[in-house]
Design a protein around this motif. Structure first.
Motif, PDB file in Angstrom:
ATOM      1  N   MET A 114     -10.207  -0.152   3.132  1.00  0.00           N
ATOM      2  CA  MET A 114     -11.068  -1.296   2.914  1.00  0.00           C
ATOM      3  C   MET A 114     -12.244  -0.833   2.046  1.00  0.00           C
ATOM      4  SD  MET A 114     -12.694  -3.809   5.807  1.00  0.00           S
ATOM      5  CE  MET A 114     -11.675  -5.245   5.771  1.00  0.00           C
ATOM      6  N   THR A 115     -12.516  -1.563   1.028  1.00  0.00           N
ATOM      7  CA  THR A 115     -13.610  -1.202   0.129  1.00  0.00           C
ATOM      8  C   THR A 115     -14.950  -1.660   0.695  1.00  0.00           C
ATOM      9  OG1 THR A 115     -13.518  -3.268  -1.096  1.00  0.00           O
ATOM     10  CG2 THR A 115     -12.055  -1.495  -1.848  1.00  0.00           C
ATOM     11  N   PRO A 116     -16.039  -1.038   0.254  1.00  0.00           N
ATOM     12  CA  PRO A 116     -17.358  -1.491   0.725  1.00  0.00           C
ATOM     13  C   PRO A 116     -17.586  -2.980   0.469  1.00  0.00           C
ATOM     14  CG  PRO A 116     -17.560   0.622  -0.369  1.00  0.00           C
ATOM     15  CD  PRO A 116     -16.147   0.158  -0.582  1.00  0.00           C
ATOM     16  N   CYS A 117     -17.089  -3.475  -0.646  1.00  0.00           N
ATOM     17  CA  CYS A 117     -17.246  -4.891  -0.957  1.00  0.00           C
ATOM     18  C   CYS A 117     -16.498  -5.751   0.067  1.00  0.00           C
ATOM     19  CB  CYS A 117     -16.735  -5.183  -2.364  1.00  0.00           C
ATOM     20  SG  CYS A 117     -16.972  -6.894  -2.886  1.00  0.00           S
ATOM     21  N   ALA A 118     -15.309  -5.317   0.456  1.00  0.00           N
ATOM     22  CA  ALA A 118     -14.522  -6.068   1.444  1.00  0.00           C
ATOM     23  C   ALA A 118     -15.213  -6.055   2.806  1.00  0.00           C
ATOM     24  CB  ALA A 118     -13.113  -5.487   1.548  1.00  0.00           C
ATOM     25  N   VAL A 119     -15.826  -4.946   3.160  1.00  0.00           N
ATOM     26  CA  VAL A 119     -16.553  -4.861   4.421  1.00  0.00           C
ATOM     27  C   VAL A 119     -17.725  -5.834   4.402  1.00  0.00           C
ATOM     28  CG1 VAL A 119     -17.988  -3.369   5.866  1.00  0.00           C
ATOM     29  CG2 VAL A 119     -15.856  -2.490   4.904  1.00  0.00           C
ATOM     30  N   SER A 120     -18.446  -5.854   3.303  1.00  0.00           N
ATOM     31  CA  SER A 120     -19.577  -6.763   3.164  1.00  0.00           C
ATOM     32  C   SER A 120     -19.126  -8.217   3.280  1.00  0.00           C
ATOM     33  CB  SER A 120     -20.268  -6.528   1.819  1.00  0.00           C
ATOM     34  OG  SER A 120     -21.345  -7.416   1.658  1.00  0.00           O
ATOM     35  N   GLU A 121     -18.005  -8.540   2.651  1.00  0.00           N
ATOM     36  CA  GLU A 121     -17.474  -9.909   2.724  1.00  0.00           C
ATOM     37  C   GLU A 121     -17.066 -10.260   4.153  1.00  0.00           C
ATOM     38  OE1 GLU A 121     -14.337 -10.218  -0.143  1.00  0.00           O
ATOM     39  OE2 GLU A 121     -15.683  -9.771  -1.805  1.00  0.00           O
ATOM     40  N   ALA A 122     -16.442  -9.329   4.852  1.00  0.00           N
ATOM     41  CA  ALA A 122     -16.025  -9.585   6.229  1.00  0.00           C
ATOM     42  C   ALA A 122     -17.230  -9.780   7.131  1.00  0.00           C
ATOM     43  CB  ALA A 122     -15.156  -8.428   6.739  1.00  0.00           C
TER      44      ALA A 122
END
Length: 67
Positions: A1-9
């Motif tokens: 999971m990318t940092p961007c995906a974590v932020s979105e989640a």
């Protein structure tokens, strides 16, 4: 999971919690359920937790937290 995906989640979860917190009926129902659990335990009663599959594991986890 990318940092961007974590932020979105995390953002999605935060929006969901904000929506839930703004729903008076949901807050009232949750408070009533919590009150019923507390009243049962204070009166010497018990809580029966159950689930199927992953929900059974959730019920076991919640029971362990209460112990």
């Amino acid at each position: 999971m990318t940092p961007c995906a974590v932020s979105e989640a995390l953002g999605s979860t935060a929006r969901l919690l904000d929506t839930m917190a703004a729903d008076p009926a949901l807050c009232d129902a949750a408070a009533a359920a919590a009150g019923a659990c507390v009243a049962s335990l204070r009166a010497g009663g018990k809580l029966l937790l159950c689930g199927n599959g992953g929900s059974a594991a959730d019920a076991q986890h919640w029971a362990a937290e209460l112990v």
